[in-house]
Design a protein around this motif. Structure first.
Motif, PDB file in Angstrom:
ATOM      1  N   ARG A   1       0.814  -1.218   0.000  1.00 58.82           N
ATOM      2  CA  ARG A   1       0.000   0.000   0.000  1.00 58.82           C
ATOM      3  C   ARG A   1       0.851   1.273   0.000  1.00 58.82           C
ATOM      4  NH1 ARG A   1      -5.220  -1.145   3.992  1.00 58.82           N
ATOM      5  NH2 ARG A   1      -5.766  -3.191   3.120  1.00 58.82           N
TER       6      ARG A   1
ATOM      7  N   LEU B   1       3.606   1.680  -1.958  1.00 53.78           N
ATOM      8  CA  LEU B   1       4.136   1.902  -3.307  1.00 53.78           C
ATOM      9  C   LEU B   1       3.316   2.882  -4.138  1.00 53.78           C
ATOM     10  CD1 LEU B   1       5.273  -1.738  -4.192  1.00 53.78           C
ATOM     11  CD2 LEU B   1       6.643   0.147  -3.285  1.00 53.78           C
ATOM     12  N   PRO B   2       1.972   2.857  -4.144  1.00 54.79           N
ATOM     13  CA  PRO B   2       1.223   3.820  -4.972  1.00 54.79           C
ATOM     14  C   PRO B   2       1.413   5.273  -4.565  1.00 54.79           C
ATOM     15  CG  PRO B   2      -0.172   1.967  -4.325  1.00 54.79           C
ATOM     16  CD  PRO B   2       1.075   1.872  -3.507  1.00 54.79           C
ATOM     17  N   TRP B   3       1.927   5.521  -3.362  1.00 58.38           N
ATOM     18  CA  TRP B   3       2.119   6.887  -2.898  1.00 58.38           C
ATOM     19  C   TRP B   3       3.431   7.491  -3.393  1.00 58.38           C
ATOM     20  CZ3 TRP B   3      -1.241   9.792   0.156  1.00 58.38           C
ATOM     21  CH2 TRP B   3      -2.372   9.108   0.604  1.00 58.38           C
TER      22      TRP B   3
ATOM     23  N   GLU C   1       6.173   8.363  -6.532  1.00 53.70           N
ATOM     24  CA  GLU C   1       6.260   8.598  -7.971  1.00 53.70           C
ATOM     25  C   GLU C   1       7.668   9.084  -8.300  1.00 53.70           C
ATOM     26  OE1 GLU C   1       3.139  10.623 -10.828  1.00 53.70           O
ATOM     27  OE2 GLU C   1       4.365  12.161  -9.853  1.00 53.70           O
TER      28      GLU C   1
ATOM     29  N   ALA D   1       9.210  -0.980  -8.348  1.00 58.74           N
ATOM     30  CA  ALA D   1       8.026  -0.214  -8.735  1.00 58.74           C
ATOM     31  C   ALA D   1       8.396   1.064  -9.482  1.00 58.74           C
ATOM     32  CB  ALA D   1       7.206   0.114  -7.485  1.00 58.74           C
TER      33      ALA D   1
ATOM     34  N   SER E   1       7.899   2.264 -13.757  1.00 61.55           N
ATOM     35  CA  SER E   1       7.327   3.509 -14.278  1.00 61.55           C
ATOM     36  C   SER E   1       8.319   4.297 -15.125  1.00 61.55           C
ATOM     37  CB  SER E   1       6.848   4.380 -13.112  1.00 61.55           C
ATOM     38  OG  SER E   1       7.936   4.771 -12.288  1.00 61.55           O
TER      39      SER E   1
ATOM     40  N   GLU F   1      -5.652   1.229   0.278  1.00 63.15           N
ATOM     41  CA  GLU F   1      -5.058   0.339  -0.723  1.00 63.15           C
ATOM     42  C   GLU F   1      -4.542   1.106  -1.924  1.00 63.15           C
ATOM     43  OE1 GLU F   1      -7.679  -2.777  -1.779  1.00 63.15           O
ATOM     44  OE2 GLU F   1      -7.982  -3.476   0.279  1.00 63.15           O
ATOM     45  N   ALA F   2      -5.156   2.231  -2.245  1.00 61.76           N
ATOM     46  CA  ALA F   2      -4.719   3.071  -3.355  1.00 61.76           C
ATOM     47  C   ALA F   2      -4.504   4.488  -2.841  1.00 61.76           C
ATOM     48  CB  ALA F   2      -5.748   3.060  -4.486  1.00 61.76           C
ATOM     49  N   CYS F   3      -3.636   5.226  -3.529  1.00 60.99           N
ATOM     50  CA  CYS F   3      -3.345   6.602  -3.135  1.00 60.99           C
ATOM     51  C   CYS F   3      -4.582   7.463  -3.344  1.00 60.99           C
ATOM     52  CB  CYS F   3      -2.169   7.129  -3.970  1.00 60.99           C
ATOM     53  SG  CYS F   3      -1.760   8.852  -3.644  1.00 60.99           S
ATOM     54  N   ASP F   4      -5.055   8.104  -2.280  1.00 55.28           N
ATOM     55  CA  ASP F   4      -6.269   8.916  -2.373  1.00 55.28           C
ATOM     56  C   ASP F   4      -5.956  10.400  -2.510  1.00 55.28           C
ATOM     57  OD1 ASP F   4      -5.302   9.486   0.110  1.00 55.28           O
ATOM     58  OD2 ASP F   4      -7.110   8.912   1.224  1.00 55.28           O
TER      59      ASP F   4
ATOM     60  N   PRO G   1       0.371  11.778  -5.298  1.00 57.77           N
ATOM     61  CA  PRO G   1       1.528  10.976  -4.859  1.00 57.77           C
ATOM     62  C   PRO G   1       2.747  11.867  -4.611  1.00 57.77           C
ATOM     63  CG  PRO G   1       1.141  10.685  -7.205  1.00 57.77           C
ATOM     64  CD  PRO G   1      -0.015  11.478  -6.679  1.00 57.77           C
TER      65      PRO G   1
END
Length: 368
Positions: A27, A29-31, A33, A57, A61, A220-223, A226
């Motif tokens: 959880r 990793l999506p935060w 960039e 990760a 990208s 679970e996902a970046c809200d 990032p």
């Protein structure tokens, strides 16, 4: 699909080692960039699997990643060397990291109390938590805009210095409860900022999580937006981003093997294996001025024989002598100005010692 996830080492609690669990890491990793290239560091990387996941990760990208790790435990350090770009087996206090050279600091420090100064011979009159010591030690590694990912037990945020360090040096701070609560951890994302103003709002958030009043779980996902890792600072050719002050024998052997081509040993024959050739006679007879220059340059030394049969020990050299010229001028008001000029003069000096048996044996002559 993740490349790998951390396995729990058999000795995971030894030395305060609490590895980042699979769910929490997934959880985080999506935060994060990346840009074109960045340098990431885990100063207590354990087996290296957490930072390896971050590295993978970011590379997925399109980011060029330079991953660095520091680990105190020998077994875990050598495992991490297989996954990360550079890992040193050392205590963090025996390492040097180039200031403001790290784009992302992934910090899951050892948990617990450091040894207190019972004799009160230093600055620490009481025990300080290891989490605070690690954050304090790593602050200078991040530039302004650098990203921090900090994983610590929530009750550590009630420590005055921990909350103060975060509120004083970071902004865009977001705190979440880790989904896996075996170690009662929180995950903090923040960005390094200028200045040292402590914001009351940030302190209030940290204290609320420290007391357990806020339990916002890491989604679970970046809200939100990032955290973009800033571009890596290019270091000079002679500078390293990470180096250890003291190396263990195994690590020294590995470094020598890694840098084998750039050491002197492969070029031993080139630099030190050449035979000294005897001097060759000049193509033509030397003129008198050739002889004078050679003597003055110190290229002709040893025993020579003069035309009258006498033997001389000759030593030529050139000495630098400073010539001082002082010029004084006086203006209309009677103020004297003195200008001193120093001029270098190179004076050849040839000394000879008479080695001919007889009354003149040992006499010295000097030509300059």
């Amino acid at each position: 699909m993740a490349l790998m996830f951390p396995r729990l080492a058999q000795n995971f609690i030894r030395n305060g080692y609490f590895p980042t669990d699979e769910v929490t890491l997934g959880r985080i990793l999506p935060w994060l960039e990346g840009g074109q290239r960045c340098r990431v560091l885990d100063p207590c990387c354990g087996e290296g699997t957490a930072l390896a996941e971050v590295q993978h990760a970011l590379r997925e990208s399109g980011t060029e990643v330079e991953s660095l790790g520091i680990e105190f435990d020998r077994e875990r350090a050598w495992h991490a060397k297989q996954l990360l770009g550079q890992v040193v087996h050392a205590d963090i206090h025996d390492t040097v990291v180039a200031p403001r050279s790290i784009g992302l600091l992934f910090l899951n420090p050892p948990y617990g109390q450091a040894v207190s100064d019972k004799a009160q011979t230093g600055d620490e009159a009481k025990a300080v938590r290891l989490e605070t010591l690690f954050l304090r030690r790593c602050l200078g590694m991040l530039p302004v805009g650098g990203v921090l990912v900090l994983i610590v037990p929530h009750y550590v945020l009630l420590e005055d210095e921990m909350a103060s360090l975060l509120a004083r040096h970071f902004d865009q701070l977001r705190c979440f409860r880790a989904p896996e609560q075996r170690f009662k951890q929180v995950v903090i994302f923040a960005r390094k900022r200028k200045g040292d103003r402590v914001t009351a709002a940030t302190l209030a958030i940290l204290e609320a999580f420290g007391r357990g009043e806020r339990t916002d779980e890491l989604p679970e996902a970046c809200d939100g937006e990032p955290y973009r890792i800033p571009e890596t600072v290019t270091l000079a050719a002679t500078q390293q981003a990470l180096k250890a002050i003291r190396l263990e024998p195994e690590q020294l052997a590995a470094e020598v093997q890694r840098l084998h081509k750039s050491t002197l040993w492969p070029q031993w024959q080139v630099h030190l294996g050449n035979k000294v050739l005897p001097p060759r006679a000049p193509l033509r007879d030397l003129r008198p001025w050739h002889l004078a220059l050679a003597l003055a340059a110190g290229q002709i030394n040893g025993i020579v024989r003069s035309q009258d049969g006498r033997r001389w020990l000759i030593k030529g050299d050139t000495l630098k002598v400073k010539h001082t010229h002082v010029e004084r001028t006086e203006d209309d008001k009677g103020i004297v100005t003195e200008v001193k000029t120093l001029t270098d003069r190179f004076v050849p000096c040839i000394r000879g010692f008479d080695l001919t048996p007889g009354p003149s044996f040992g006499e010295q002559i000097e030509i300059s």
